[in-house]
Design an enzyme around this catalytic site. Structure first.
Site, PDB file in Angstrom:
ATOM      1  N   HIS A  98      -6.248  14.070 -10.478  1.00 47.42           N
ATOM      2  CA  HIS A  98      -4.906  14.008  -9.913  1.00 47.42           C
ATOM      3  C   HIS A  98      -4.392  15.433  -9.552  1.00 47.42           C
ATOM      4  CE1 HIS A  98      -0.725  12.128 -10.110  1.00 47.42           C
ATOM      5  NE2 HIS A  98      -0.536  12.976  -9.379  1.00 47.42           N
ATOM      6  N   ARG A 125      -0.812   6.821  -6.380  1.00 45.63           N
ATOM      7  CA  ARG A 125      -0.597   6.245  -7.758  1.00 45.63           C
ATOM      8  C   ARG A 125      -1.587   5.300  -8.117  1.00 45.63           C
ATOM      9  NH1 ARG A 125       1.684  10.411  -8.003  1.00 45.63           N
ATOM     10  NH2 ARG A 125       3.630  10.954  -8.949  1.00 45.63           N
TER      11      ARG A 125
HETATM   12  P1  NAP Z   1       7.276   9.128   0.397  1.00 43.46           P
HETATM   13  O1  NAP Z   1       8.222  10.132   1.275  1.00 43.46           O
HETATM   14  O2  NAP Z   1       8.527   8.460  -0.512  1.00 43.46           O
HETATM   15  O3  NAP Z   1       6.925   7.790   1.412  1.00 43.46           O
HETATM   16  C1  NAP Z   1       6.620   6.858   0.798  1.00 43.46           C
HETATM   17  C2  NAP Z   1       5.754   5.897   1.921  1.00 43.46           C
HETATM   18  O4  NAP Z   1       5.547   4.488   1.295  1.00 43.46           O
HETATM   19  C3  NAP Z   1       6.747   5.464   3.171  1.00 43.46           C
HETATM   20  O5  NAP Z   1       6.436   5.456   4.230  1.00 43.46           O
HETATM   21  C4  NAP Z   1       7.407   4.247   2.671  1.00 43.46           C
HETATM   22  O6  NAP Z   1       7.930   3.373   3.733  1.00 43.46           O
HETATM   23  C5  NAP Z   1       6.101   3.538   2.123  1.00 43.46           C
HETATM   24  N1  NAP Z   1       6.458   2.438   1.274  1.00 43.46           N
HETATM   25  C6  NAP Z   1       7.066   2.467   0.212  1.00 43.46           C
HETATM   26  N2  NAP Z   1       7.171   1.025  -0.532  1.00 43.46           N
HETATM   27  C7  NAP Z   1       6.559   0.303   0.433  1.00 43.46           C
HETATM   28  C8  NAP Z   1       6.295  -1.076   0.549  1.00 43.46           C
HETATM   29  N3  NAP Z   1       6.651  -1.820  -0.641  1.00 43.46           N
HETATM   30  N4  NAP Z   1       5.398  -1.515   1.438  1.00 43.46           N
HETATM   31  C9  NAP Z   1       5.081  -0.645   2.575  1.00 43.46           C
HETATM   32  N5  NAP Z   1       5.359   0.442   2.586  1.00 43.46           N
HETATM   33  C10 NAP Z   1       5.822   1.024   1.334  1.00 43.46           C
HETATM   34  O7  NAP Z   1       6.188   9.631  -0.260  1.00 43.46           O
HETATM   35  P2  NAP Z   1       5.017  10.620   0.206  1.00 43.46           P
HETATM   36  O8  NAP Z   1       5.935  12.063  -0.022  1.00 43.46           O
HETATM   37  O9  NAP Z   1       4.383  10.353   1.551  1.00 43.46           O
HETATM   38  O10 NAP Z   1       4.009  10.538  -1.163  1.00 43.46           O
HETATM   39  C11 NAP Z   1       3.315   9.435  -1.408  1.00 43.46           C
HETATM   40  C12 NAP Z   1       3.168   9.414  -2.867  1.00 43.46           C
HETATM   41  O11 NAP Z   1       2.097  10.445  -3.113  1.00 43.46           O
HETATM   42  C13 NAP Z   1       4.121   9.873  -3.754  1.00 43.46           C
HETATM   43  O12 NAP Z   1       4.885   8.598  -4.038  1.00 43.46           O
HETATM   44  C14 NAP Z   1       3.286  10.180  -4.864  1.00 43.46           C
HETATM   45  O13 NAP Z   1       2.871   9.134  -5.768  1.00 43.46           O
HETATM   46  C15 NAP Z   1       1.864  10.774  -4.445  1.00 43.46           C
HETATM   47  N6  NAP Z   1       1.762  12.091  -4.713  1.00 43.46           N
HETATM   48  C16 NAP Z   1       0.409  12.257  -5.212  1.00 43.46           C
HETATM   49  C17 NAP Z   1      -0.119  13.649  -5.359  1.00 43.46           C
HETATM   50  C18 NAP Z   1      -1.463  13.724  -5.790  1.00 43.46           C
HETATM   51  O14 NAP Z   1      -1.736  15.044  -6.090  1.00 43.46           O
HETATM   52  N7  NAP Z   1      -2.496  12.819  -6.219  1.00 43.46           N
HETATM   53  C19 NAP Z   1       0.533  14.722  -5.243  1.00 43.46           C
HETATM   54  C20 NAP Z   1       1.979  14.321  -4.493  1.00 43.46           C
HETATM   55  C21 NAP Z   1       2.292  12.989  -4.404  1.00 43.46           C
HETATM   56  P3  NAP Z   1       9.292   3.897   4.526  1.00 43.46           P
HETATM   57  O15 NAP Z   1       8.955   4.868   5.402  1.00 43.46           O
HETATM   58  O16 NAP Z   1       9.660   2.470   5.149  1.00 43.46           O
HETATM   59  O17 NAP Z   1      10.490   4.043   3.442  1.00 43.46           O
HETATM   60  C1  GLV Z   2       2.183  14.411  -7.838  1.00 47.17           C
HETATM   61  O1  GLV Z   2       1.624  13.326  -8.120  1.00 47.17           O
HETATM   62  C2  GLV Z   2       3.484  14.152  -7.236  1.00 47.17           C
HETATM   63  O2  GLV Z   2       4.178  13.300  -7.152  1.00 47.17           O
HETATM   64  O3  GLV Z   2       3.872  15.191  -6.813  1.00 47.17           O
END
Ligand code: NAP
Ligand code: GLV
Length: 309
Positions: free
Chosen positions: A272, A224
């Site tokens: 994105h 993000r």
């Molecule tokens: P997730 O499963 O929600 O995991 C979030 C990670 O960030 C976890 O490891 C969490 O720690 C860590 N975190 C959250 N707050 C933190 C903080 N204050 N300090 C340190 N670490 C922190 O998310 P995900 O599935 O990996 O996806 C990540 C992000 O990718 C999504 O939230 C979304 O915004 C983005 N995304 C982008 C696209 C794109 O096309 N660009 C597509 C899909 C998603 P813990 O493990 O300790 O809880």
């Molecule tokens: C895309 O940005 C997602 O959060 O799935």
């Protein structure tokens, strides 16, 4: 088999593809405007629905966010007090890992320098580095972040992973908490941001944190734009402190036409799309959660609106 009715809202996703993918799960997906019996709607599959969207569905039992990041939902004050789930789909994570590996490899193998040399018709040999000598810092080890970190480790990079709570992952040197970030950033040749947008992560990567990165380090943001103080990033790139950036996400999307980022030679911009929700594989999880709700069981991949992800 009785079908469960689900309302759909997304301006980006293909309704027909989702309708077909959810049919075998005994879910009847309907567009908001096609629903006559609002009280028959039990669940919602949504990506950024308009304010007030949920109000008319009094019998809603489940909201499925049509994506991994839930920031567009959790910040609002019109959410029903029912389980909210995110998409959890291994193929979505693979797609993200593929994109991150591409961006990391591009820097690790000096591709931007060869692109420049090619424009000048110049044969510019740079001996490839051993991936083990390149440190990739991955901020966020969630479903997508962890898969991306593992993919980098599989390709031989030294990987540092950082998250809120401590992890223990083979092949990845893990750390957690605010203080540890101060150690991950200066060690990393390439920093990958995979953190969700939350109150704690807003503007986390500010001028001081960019300054704490190695001079010439590369930055990749696929989560993000809000995690980054964009003017500070622009300054770090313009001053040459950072070697370059791959940016898939921005503080404001679409990125405004007058953003200096468009013209920067050391920046690669994508709109994105690092990863998307894939109906054919994500449908199963949605079906499973709808059945769990019907059986009064705990749903999978429920998010915590107070935590923000
Ligand atoms: P997730 O499963 O929600 O995991 C979030 C990670 O960030 C976890 O490891 C969490 O720690 C860590 N975190 C959250 N707050 C933190 C903080 N204050 N300090 C340190 N670490 C922190 O998310 P995900 O599935 O990996 O996806 C990540 C992000 O990718 C999504 O939230 C979304 O915004 C983005 N995304 C982008 C696209 C794109 O096309 N660009 C597509 C899909 C998603 P813990 O493990 O300790 O809880
Ligand atoms: C895309 O940005 C997602 O959060 O799935």
């Amino acid at each position: 088999m009785t079908k469960s009715r689900m309302v759909f809202y997304s301006e980006l996703d293909d309704f027909e593809a989702w309708r077909k993918a959810l049919e075998p799960e005994a879910i009847e997906l309907c567009r908001n405007e096609d629903i006559t019996d609002v009280d028959g709607v039990r669940s919602a599959l949504v990506w950024k629905p308009p304010h007030g969207f949920f109000q008319s569905f009094r019998n809603l039992e489940l909201v499925v966010n049509l994506g991994a990041g839930v920031d567009a939902l959790v910040g609002r004050n019109d959410l029903p007090d029912i389980p909210i789930t995110r998409l959890s789909d291994p193929r979505m994570a693979r797609m993200m890992a593929g994109f991150v590996l591409f961006a990391v490899t591009r820097y690790a193998r000096d591709i931007p320098q060869f692109e420049k040399a090619q424009r000048q018709r110049r044969w510019h040999y740079l001996h490839p580095k051993d991936p083990a000598d390149i440190t990739v810092g991955v901020l966020g080890l969630g479903e997508l972040g962890l898969e991306a970190a593992r993919e980098c480790a599989r390709h031989g990079y030294r990987v540092l992973g950082w998250s809120r709570t401590q992890k223990d992952v083979d092949g990845i040197s893990c750390s957690s908490g605010a203080e540890a970030l101060a150690s991950v950033l200066p060690q990393s040749d390439i920093v990958v941001c995979m953190l969700p947008k939350t109150r704690e992560t807003d503007d986390l990567l500010d001028a001081g944190r960019f300054r704490s990165m190695k001079q010439g380090a590369f930055f990749i943001n696929v989560s993000r734009g809000s995690v980054v103080d964009e003017p500070a990033l622009i300054e770090a790139l313009q001053s040459g402190w950072l070697g370059g950036a791959t940016l898939d996400v921005f503080a404001k999307e679409p990125l405004s036409e007058d953003s200096p980022l468009w013209d920067m030679e050391n920046v690669l911009i994508t709109p994105h799309l690092a990863s998307i929700a894939l109906p054919s594989s994500a449908a199963r999880q949605i079906g499973e959660n709808v059945r769990r709700i019907a059986r009064n069981e705990v749903v999978l991949s429920r998010i915590d609106p107070r935590r923000g992800y």
